[in-house]
Scaffold this active site. Structure first.
Site, short mmCIF file in Angstrom:
data_model
loop_
_atom_site.label_atom_id
_atom_site.label_comp_id
_atom_site.label_asym_id
_atom_site.label_seq_id
_atom_site.Cartn_x
_atom_site.Cartn_y
_atom_site.Cartn_z
N HIS A 121 -85.66 -66.78 -119.81
CA HIS A 121 -85.83 -65.61 -120.69
C HIS A 121 -87.29 -65.53 -121.14
O HIS A 121 -87.76 -66.36 -121.92
CB HIS A 121 -84.90 -65.73 -121.88
CG HIS A 121 -84.79 -64.47 -122.70
ND1 HIS A 121 -85.59 -63.37 -122.49
CD2 HIS A 121 -83.98 -64.15 -123.75
CE1 HIS A 121 -85.27 -62.42 -123.36
NE2 HIS A 121 -84.30 -62.88 -124.13
N LYS A 136 -82.32 -63.68 -115.03
CA LYS A 136 -82.72 -64.77 -115.93
C LYS A 136 -82.18 -66.12 -115.48
O LYS A 136 -82.66 -67.17 -115.95
CB LYS A 136 -82.26 -64.46 -117.36
CG LYS A 136 -83.06 -63.36 -118.04
CD LYS A 136 -82.63 -63.17 -119.49
CE LYS A 136 -83.45 -62.11 -120.21
NZ LYS A 136 -83.11 -60.73 -119.79
N HIS A 145 -79.37 -57.47 -119.22
CA HIS A 145 -80.14 -58.34 -120.12
C HIS A 145 -79.70 -59.78 -119.89
O HIS A 145 -80.53 -60.68 -119.82
CB HIS A 145 -79.91 -57.91 -121.57
CG HIS A 145 -80.79 -58.58 -122.55
ND1 HIS A 145 -82.17 -58.62 -122.41
CD2 HIS A 145 -80.51 -59.27 -123.70
CE1 HIS A 145 -82.70 -59.28 -123.44
NE2 HIS A 145 -81.70 -59.69 -124.22
N GLU A 205 -72.45 -57.39 -123.75
CA GLU A 205 -73.08 -56.51 -122.77
C GLU A 205 -72.09 -56.14 -121.66
O GLU A 205 -72.02 -54.98 -121.24
CB GLU A 205 -74.31 -57.16 -122.16
CG GLU A 205 -75.04 -56.26 -121.17
CD GLU A 205 -76.33 -56.85 -120.62
OE1 GLU A 205 -77.13 -56.08 -120.04
OE2 GLU A 205 -76.54 -58.07 -120.76
N PHE A 230 -83.89 -59.19 -130.78
CA PHE A 230 -83.66 -59.50 -132.18
C PHE A 230 -84.07 -58.30 -133.03
O PHE A 230 -84.98 -57.55 -132.67
CB PHE A 230 -84.50 -60.71 -132.60
CG PHE A 230 -83.93 -62.04 -132.17
CD1 PHE A 230 -82.71 -62.14 -131.52
CD2 PHE A 230 -84.62 -63.22 -132.42
CE1 PHE A 230 -82.19 -63.36 -131.14
CE2 PHE A 230 -84.11 -64.45 -132.04
CZ PHE A 230 -82.90 -64.53 -131.40
N CYS A 265 -87.23 -58.95 -127.69
CA CYS A 265 -86.97 -59.13 -126.26
C CYS A 265 -86.79 -57.81 -125.52
O CYS A 265 -86.57 -57.81 -124.30
CB CYS A 265 -85.75 -60.02 -126.07
SG CYS A 265 -85.97 -61.66 -126.79
#
Length: 400
Positions: free
Chosen positions: A329, A324, A295, A306, A388, A155
């Site tokens: 996403h 998002k 993010h 975060e 990931f 991502c």
């Protein structure tokens, strides 16, 4: 940064995207293609006709993830004012990010193999599904004969691509780089896998309210598709040709958590390292960042970690948002799409609100913009991406 192109669930084209993001209007909906799965909601690109956009002869031989990227790249090139018929193609590079490749094609052909036998597998399977083909196809479309590659950092892929593109310009290997990210993996196997991992929101009865970054009621992300493409040039070259410089990419930082395949480091050490590196690369201090496009996935772990990192590094000065909540996403495309929104925030002096943020999680101690856009002067802004594998990438943009 002289050109922008966007294709997302928020619309085809930059103008449509920005209008919907500013309005904090979610795009998530029940997707008939996912009927019968554990999770049947997504943020698909609707009203997209590849035959109309690209011509039937071109569209039929491209997986959807490439189709989206080509349309976004063409818009970005038009926006930049560059003429592919006039440039030295050997000095033009393409660096695009993608996480999963042509999963639509791959799943379709696997079904053909199982149901009808090997002689029914398309000879186009490999050139349509291979992850590298998106950069190759964009290069063929515009005659870009310079360095050509795809970055795959889950991502963070789109953000990694933009940072890599910037490095090609700095090294002198290119004069122009077409960069960004794309993803189109709203397929049964991929969506089922994310659902089984527990990564997706289960608010299937309220799709529009399912993606809730930083909200106390968040329970996972809503999977999406889309593409974002930027055109980068050296500032001196852009000014010499009289181009409109939309913003400057001033800093890039990357790191690895080296912790877990899918879970973020609970201390956020890797994310913080990437942020600090991006600030150092840009030559600015934490107190100079006005805005952060986080993010902000709407997952329980990511958002808290975060937020803690942002609080430690930036404090409360920066106005934070996660787009998002609108787009869902977009996996490997997310960083590129959000980089484009960050540039638009700098240009317009407007921080879009985080959609569906009704009750800020008590564990989150940062200034998250919600409900309405916030007007402010933005001299420097940051865009975060974490993937990931513990792969982190951060961009710092400054006003031109």
């Amino acid at each position: 940064m002289t050109g922008l192109g966007l294709v997302t669930a928020a619309g085809t084209g930059v103008a449509a995207n920005w209008a919907r993001v500013k309005a904090a209007e979610p795009t998530a909906a029940t997707d008939p293609r996912l009927a019968g799965l554990l999770v049947d909601i997504a943020c698909p690109v609707t009203g997209f006709d590849p035959d109309r956009e690209l011509g039937r002869r071109t569209a039929w031989r491209l997986d959807r993830y490439v189709q989206l990227a080509l349309v976004a790249a063409r818009e970005a090139l038009r926006d930049s004012g560059l003429d592919p018929q006039a440039w030295d193609g050997a000095r033009v590079g393409v660096v695009l990010g993608n996480a999963l490749g042509g999963t639509t094609t791959y799943e379709t052909q696997i079904r053909n193999l199982i149901q009808d036998g090997p002689d029914q597998v398309s000879p186009m399977l490999v050139p349509m599904a291979a992850i590298n083909m998106v950069s190759g196809q964009v290069a063929m479309d515009c005659g870009a004969r310079g360095p050509n590659l795809v970055t795959a950092t889950a991502c963070a892929s789109g953000t990694t691509a933009i940072g890599t593109a910037r490095d090609l310009l700095r090294s002198g290997a290119c004069d122009v780089v077409i960069t960004g990210g794309t993803e189109a993996s709203l397929t049964p196997a991929i969506v089922s896998a994310f659902a089984r991992m527990g990564a997706l929101s289960r608010h299937t009865g309220d799709p529009a309210g399912a993606s809730r970054p930083f909200d106390a009621g968040r329970d996972g992300f809503v999977i999406a598709e889309g593409a974002g493409v930027l055109v980068l040039e050296r500032l001196t070259d852009a000014r010499a040709r009289g181009a409109r410089v939309r913003a400057c990419l001033s800093g890039y930082g990357a790191s690895a958590d080296a912790y877990h395949a899918t879970a973020p480091d609970p201390e956020g050490t890797g994310a913080q390292q990437a942020i600090v590196a991006a600030l150092a690369d840009a030559g600015i201090g934490p107190d100079e960042i006005d805005h952060v496009n986080a993010h902000g996935t709407s997952t329980p772990l990511n958002d808290v970690i975060e937020a803690r990192v942002l609080n430690r590094v930036l404090g409360w000065r920066a106005a934070v948002t996660s787009t998002k909540g609108v787009t869902g996403h977009c996996l490997g495309a997310a960083g590129a799409i959000e980089a484009a929104y960050t540039v638009l925030a700098i240009e317009t002096g407007l921080v879009p609100p985080t959609a569906n943020l009704d009750s800020l999680d008590a564990a989150i101690d940062i200034d998250v913009v919600s409900k309405t856009p916030r007007e402010m002067c933005i001299e420097a802004a940051m865009s975060n991406s974490f993937g990931f594998g513990g792969q982190n990438a951060v961009l710092v943009f400054t006003k031109a």
